[in-house]
Write a protein that holds these residues in place. Structure first.
Motif, PDB file in Angstrom:
ATOM      1  N   VAL A 324       0.936  -1.221   0.200  1.00  0.00           N
ATOM      2  CA  VAL A 324      -0.062   0.147   0.010  1.00  0.00           C
ATOM      3  C   VAL A 324       0.992   1.180   0.107  1.00  0.00           C
ATOM      4  O   VAL A 324       1.839   1.426   0.668  1.00  0.00           O
ATOM      5  CB  VAL A 324      -0.949   0.004   1.280  1.00  0.00           C
ATOM      6  N   LEU A 325       0.767   2.141  -0.879  1.00  0.00           N
ATOM      7  CA  LEU A 325       1.399   3.395  -1.106  1.00  0.00           C
ATOM      8  C   LEU A 325       0.477   4.170  -1.771  1.00  0.00           C
ATOM      9  O   LEU A 325      -0.508   4.441  -2.231  1.00  0.00           O
ATOM     10  CB  LEU A 325       2.754   3.088  -1.933  1.00  0.00           C
ATOM     11  N   THR A 326       1.063   5.681  -1.873  1.00  0.00           N
ATOM     12  CA  THR A 326       0.672   6.573  -2.775  1.00  0.00           C
ATOM     13  C   THR A 326       1.545   7.169  -4.088  1.00  0.00           C
ATOM     14  O   THR A 326       2.787   6.872  -3.753  1.00  0.00           O
ATOM     15  CB  THR A 326       0.428   7.852  -1.905  1.00  0.00           C
ATOM     16  N   LEU A 327       1.034   7.544  -4.902  1.00  0.00           N
ATOM     17  CA  LEU A 327       1.665   8.294  -5.984  1.00  0.00           C
ATOM     18  C   LEU A 327       2.683   9.308  -5.487  1.00  0.00           C
ATOM     19  O   LEU A 327       3.579   9.677  -6.197  1.00  0.00           O
ATOM     20  CB  LEU A 327       1.063   8.811  -7.113  1.00  0.00           C
ATOM     21  N   ASN A 328       2.171  10.257  -4.500  1.00  0.00           N
ATOM     22  CA  ASN A 328       2.936  11.058  -3.922  1.00  0.00           C
ATOM     23  C   ASN A 328       4.309  10.527  -3.508  1.00  0.00           C
ATOM     24  O   ASN A 328       5.476  11.300  -3.480  1.00  0.00           O
ATOM     25  CB  ASN A 328       2.276  11.773  -2.971  1.00  0.00           C
ATOM     26  N   ASP A 329       4.331   9.304  -2.784  1.00  0.00           N
ATOM     27  CA  ASP A 329       5.573   8.559  -2.453  1.00  0.00           C
ATOM     28  C   ASP A 329       6.370   8.103  -3.554  1.00  0.00           C
ATOM     29  O   ASP A 329       7.696   8.344  -3.351  1.00  0.00           O
ATOM     30  CB  ASP A 329       5.176   7.330  -1.790  1.00  0.00           C
ATOM     31  N   ILE A 330       5.935   7.860  -4.588  1.00  0.00           N
ATOM     32  CA  ILE A 330       6.866   7.616  -5.652  1.00  0.00           C
ATOM     33  C   ILE A 330       7.383   8.763  -6.363  1.00  0.00           C
ATOM     34  O   ILE A 330       8.788   8.793  -6.660  1.00  0.00           O
ATOM     35  CB  ILE A 330       5.983   6.832  -6.796  1.00  0.00           C
ATOM     36  N   PRO A 356      -4.749  14.842   1.404  1.00  0.00           N
ATOM     37  CA  PRO A 356      -4.112  13.533   1.562  1.00  0.00           C
ATOM     38  C   PRO A 356      -4.043  12.715   0.080  1.00  0.00           C
ATOM     39  O   PRO A 356      -5.270  12.943  -0.653  1.00  0.00           O
ATOM     40  CB  PRO A 356      -4.654  12.648   2.550  1.00  0.00           C
ATOM     41  N   ALA A 357      -3.095  11.989  -0.113  1.00  0.00           N
ATOM     42  CA  ALA A 357      -2.932  11.277  -1.495  1.00  0.00           C
ATOM     43  C   ALA A 357      -3.780   9.978  -1.344  1.00  0.00           C
ATOM     44  O   ALA A 357      -3.776   9.350  -0.507  1.00  0.00           O
ATOM     45  CB  ALA A 357      -1.497  10.995  -1.754  1.00  0.00           C
ATOM     46  N   PRO A 358      -4.583   9.723  -2.469  1.00  0.00           N
ATOM     47  CA  PRO A 358      -5.221   8.439  -2.433  1.00  0.00           C
ATOM     48  C   PRO A 358      -4.295   7.303  -2.265  1.00  0.00           C
ATOM     49  O   PRO A 358      -3.160   7.210  -2.939  1.00  0.00           O
ATOM     50  CB  PRO A 358      -6.268   8.607  -3.770  1.00  0.00           C
ATOM     51  N   LEU A 359      -4.818   6.003  -1.749  1.00  0.00           N
ATOM     52  CA  LEU A 359      -3.855   4.895  -1.547  1.00  0.00           C
ATOM     53  C   LEU A 359      -4.100   3.876  -2.808  1.00  0.00           C
ATOM     54  O   LEU A 359      -5.149   3.831  -3.117  1.00  0.00           O
ATOM     55  CB  LEU A 359      -4.263   4.409  -0.014  1.00  0.00           C
ATOM     56  N   VAL A 360      -3.057   3.343  -3.026  1.00  0.00           N
ATOM     57  CA  VAL A 360      -2.908   2.457  -4.339  1.00  0.00           C
ATOM     58  C   VAL A 360      -2.201   1.222  -3.742  1.00  0.00           C
ATOM     59  O   VAL A 360      -1.567   1.192  -2.824  1.00  0.00           O
ATOM     60  CB  VAL A 360      -2.212   3.005  -5.482  1.00  0.00           C
ATOM     61  N   LEU A 361      -2.311   0.192  -4.311  1.00  0.00           N
ATOM     62  CA  LEU A 361      -1.617  -1.032  -4.178  1.00  0.00           C
ATOM     63  C   LEU A 361      -0.698  -1.300  -5.323  1.00  0.00           C
ATOM     64  O   LEU A 361      -1.163  -1.538  -6.548  1.00  0.00           O
ATOM     65  CB  LEU A 361      -2.619  -2.295  -4.058  1.00  0.00           C
TER      66      LEU A 361
END
Length: 489
Positions: A324-330, A356-361
């Motif tokens: 689980v992460l966000t595109l902001n993390d990338i 807050p950024a939406p979470l993706v898998l």
């Protein structure tokens, strides 16, 4: 009408012919010489019904004609000088029985031929088809099954299917419990041939049920996909190799940025170490300043360690690991790696990241590779621009398609030369490139990675100039709901 050969009906043998002739002769003898006032000729019906098992249409009609002639001959021999109603009635009853039996035998013969033709069609297919009863015992085995599994029909009939084929269910196939009240099932299975080699098949089941809904027989149709599976595995391995090579190639292009990102904390460590040493060498050491210098050294050391860890992750060849992460993390992982490249090409950066950024898998390394490819392409597209500002814009946001479907969107826009509409559809095709020294695999791999994450990637012309790439990934709404319930009031 020409007679068709039947595979389900036995060919007449010498024993069959002898028994039939003996039966006809016995009935004729009883009808002619026995003093019985009953319609003995009706017994010819038994001979006719029995002959349908091994005679064709013409044979049945021939036997019928013989029975009729013998009935008339017997009546003529015994009652040639009398026309009493009793013998005439018995003869008529016998002839009617012969006629009815002939029609029944012809009908049975036609039904048997139809079943035989249908069974013959099953032998024409390349698929392996067999039927098993409720106890898993094989009752039908076609030529395709003989060819695929190596067991002749005679050896397979009567065997239990699972024991004979050593059936293994692939995880993707689920279990046969999903049949429930349905009469259909499909999935991938592993079967073992007679020579002990395993084959992968796509198996389709059709279940026959009785009036109470209980299964009584199952027809299983299996298509061999062993070579297809091997090809898919080889393709997956090749694609992984290509992703790794492209990732290493991209990191090579960003050597200056990487060196800058690592040198910065190293230089800060040296600077703080020298400062701390000076504070210690004073006549009255300032331990507070020394402690602050050491803390800054530790902080910069950790920063350098994180940079190296990210680089090792990008360079490492490993299987995808979705978290689980966000595109902001990338974006936060990628920007330090391309910062030097932007500075050397005089490219300004504008970030508009939703919080807050939406979470993706997703797999952090693979998604970082996608963003690096898009950012590097954007920088290179603006490298020759001199009449306008070189601006790289990275935007993240949430897009709601409907009440049940939401997407996390990352947009990478440049002010470069733009996209020719004629080649826009080909940009994501492998080995298609617009750069003289390009390999044409970066965008192709990016699309493959995004597709494997259940998302999509597209490109359009920018608002004023340049190109706009959009990456869309499904939002992990269940995780977001849990995170929302855990937030303090």
């Amino acid at each position: 009408m020409s007679e068709r050969p039947s595979r389900m009906i036995s060919r007449p043998t010498g024993l069959h012919v002898v028994l039939m002739l003996a039966g006809v002769a016995v009935i004729f003898a009883i009808d002619t010489f026995a003093p019985l006032d009953i319609a003995i000729a009706a017994l010819y019906a038994v001979v006719l019904i029995a002959s349908a098992d091994f005679l064709g249409r013409r044979g049945i009609l021939l036997v019928c004609a013989v029975c009729v002639l013998q009935t008339l001959l017997s009546y003529a021999i015994v009652h040639f000088d009398s026309l009493q109603s009793g013998p005439v009635l018995r003869a008529l009853i016998g002839l009617c029985a012969i006629g009815i039996a002939t029609l029944a035998a012809l009908r049975n013969r036609k039904a048997a031929e139809s079943l035989s033709d249908q069974a013959a069609l099953l032998d024409l297919t390349h698929d392996a088809i067999f039927v098993r009863d409720r106890n898993d015992v094989i009752t039908f085995w076609n030529a395709g099954a003989e060819e695929l599994y190596g067991w002749p029909r005679k050896e397979a009939l009567g065997q239990k299917a699972n024991a004979l084929l050593k059936t293994k269910y692939l995880p993707s196939a689920g279990t046969t419990e999903q049949l429930g009240d349905s009469s259909r099932w499909q999935g991938e299975l592993i079967h073992t041939r007679r020579d002990s080699r395993e084959v992968c098949v796509v198996s389709r089941w059709a279940v026959q049920r009785d009036e109470r809904g209980r299964p009584i027989a199952t027809m299983e149709t299996n298509s061999d996909i062993t070579e297809q599976k091997q090809t898919e595995d080889a393709l997956h391995h090749t694609r992984s190799q290509l992703e790794h090579v492209t990732r290493i190639s991209t990191l090579g292009e960003l050597t200056a940025s990487i060196a800058h990102e690592v040198n910065q904390p190293l230089a800060a460590i040296v600077t703080n170490g020298e400062a701390g040493l000076r504070w210690l060498l004073r006549d009255e050491p300032n331990l507070k300043e020394v402690r602050l210098a050491v803390e800054r050294m530790i902080s910069n050391g950790r920063r350098a360690s994180e940079v190296i860890s990210r680089l090792r992750a990008l360079a490492r060849k490993s299987n995808p690991s979705h978290t689980v992460l966000t595109l902001n993390d990338i974006v936060a992982d990628v920007i330090p790696l391309v910062e030097r490249e932007m500075l050397s090409n005089n490219v300004a950066l504008r970030l508009d990241l939703q919080a807050p950024a939406p979470l993706v898998l997703g797999d952090r390394v693979q998604l970082a590779q996608v963003v690096i490819n898009l950012v590097v392409n954007a920088i290179q597209a603006m490298s020759q621009i001199g009449d306008r500002r070189r601006l790289l814009s990275i935007t993240s946001k949430r897009l709601s398609e409907d009440s049940n479907s939401q997407l996390a969107v990352l947009e990478v826009e440049d002010t470069g030369t733009g996209i020719d509409p004629k080649i826009a559809n080909n940009l994501f095709t492998a080995f298609h490139t617009t750069k003289a020294d390009g390999m044409g695999v970066g965008l192709s791999i990016s699309r493959t990675i995004v597709d494997s994450h259940g998302g999509s990637i597209s490109v359009t012309s920018g608002d004023s100039c340049g190109a706009l790439f959009k990456v869309r990934l499904p939002v992990l709404q269940q995780v977001e709901a849990i995170a929302a319930t855990d937030r303090p009031c």
